[in-house]
Scaffold this active site. Structure first.
Site, PDB file in Angstrom:
ATOM      1  N   CYS A 112       0.859  -1.188   0.000  1.00 13.20           N
ATOM      2  CA  CYS A 112       0.000   0.000   0.000  1.00 13.20           C
ATOM      3  C   CYS A 112       0.892   1.233   0.000  1.00 13.20           C
ATOM      4  O   CYS A 112       1.496   1.528  -1.022  1.00 13.20           O
ATOM      5  CB  CYS A 112      -0.974  -0.024   1.162  1.00 13.20           C
ATOM      6  SG  CYS A 112      -0.288  -0.577   2.731  1.00 13.20           S
ATOM      7  N   CYS A 114       2.726   2.410   3.215  1.00 11.17           N
ATOM      8  CA  CYS A 114       3.294   2.635   4.547  1.00 11.17           C
ATOM      9  C   CYS A 114       4.526   3.533   4.435  1.00 11.17           C
ATOM     10  O   CYS A 114       5.370   3.336   3.562  1.00 11.17           O
ATOM     11  CB  CYS A 114       3.670   1.305   5.194  1.00 11.17           C
ATOM     12  SG  CYS A 114       2.246   0.226   5.418  1.00 11.17           S
TER      13      CYS A 114
END
Ligand code: FE
Length: 210
Positions: A112, A114
């Site tokens: 994603c 992070c």
């Protein structure tokens, strides 16, 4: 003239799907009384102006001038950052990875986006984009070249995949020609992108002039 903005594209002044959803959520939360006043604007403002890549840069500059601090940063980045008052949400478990003559480090989140918010501030848009996330793992040398970073063939590129548990800080090498600079003067050379690992620190103009 082509007028194709591609999938998900939008005209200037129009809101993207993500922006529409964010605004819808904000109005819903406001209606329910979960958020009041300017709290959302204040959070954005804080990350834009107060918590930025300057935090990471302060730590790297200190590591460049203070070998003991460098050792602490590499051994336990979370507590070494805390010494400088840096830490918090999304930065609870930090790992510092040092660039050397042999190894260049670059950070991604393949799943994603992070990212160590308290250390580097707002993530750049490209960091969250699918092409960067997929390609930096497959062809890091090529992706780095697109950022203008050409490394010697013998330098190994190590890609670090961030997660909800661990966030990485690249500690770039101190550029040649900065021997005369003090900690404070070094900070501006240490860019956000150099701490993600897609570029090298800026070279001071005096060093170029020599
Ligand atoms: Fe992620």
């Amino acid at each position: 003239m082509s007028h194709d903005h591609g999938a998900g594209g939008h005209h200037p002044g129009e809101l993207s799907d993500g922006e529409v959803r964010a605004r819808a959520l904000e109005s819903l939360f406001r209606e329910k009384g979960y958020i009041k006043g300017n709290v959302v604007d204040e959070i954005i403002d804080t990350y834009t102006h107060d918590i930025g890549p300057l935090n990471g840069a302060r730590a790297v500059a200190k590591a460049w001038v203070d070998p003991d601090y460098r050792e602490r940063l590499l051994a336990d980045a979370t507590s070494a950052l805390k010494e400088l008052g840096i830490g918090g949400l999304q930065g609870e478990h930090m790992v510092a990875v040092p660039n050397t003559d042999d190894v260049h480090n670059v950070v991604v989140c393949t799943l994603c986006s992070c990212y160590p918010w308290p250390v580097l501030g707002l993530p750049p848009r490209w960091y969250k984009d699918a092409p960067y996330r997929a390609r930096v793992v497959r062809e890091p040398r090529k992706v780095l070249a697109e950022f203008g970073t050409t490394l010697p063939d013998e330098t190994n590129i190590q890609v670090w995949d961030s997660s909800a548990e661990v966030r990485y800080l690249v500690v770039p090498q101190r550029p040649a020609g900065t021997e005369g600079l003090n900690e404070e003067d070094l900070v501006p050379l240490i860019t956000r992108d150099s701490m993600i690992g897609v570029t090298l620190p800026a070279v001071p103009s005096e060093a170029v002039a020599k």
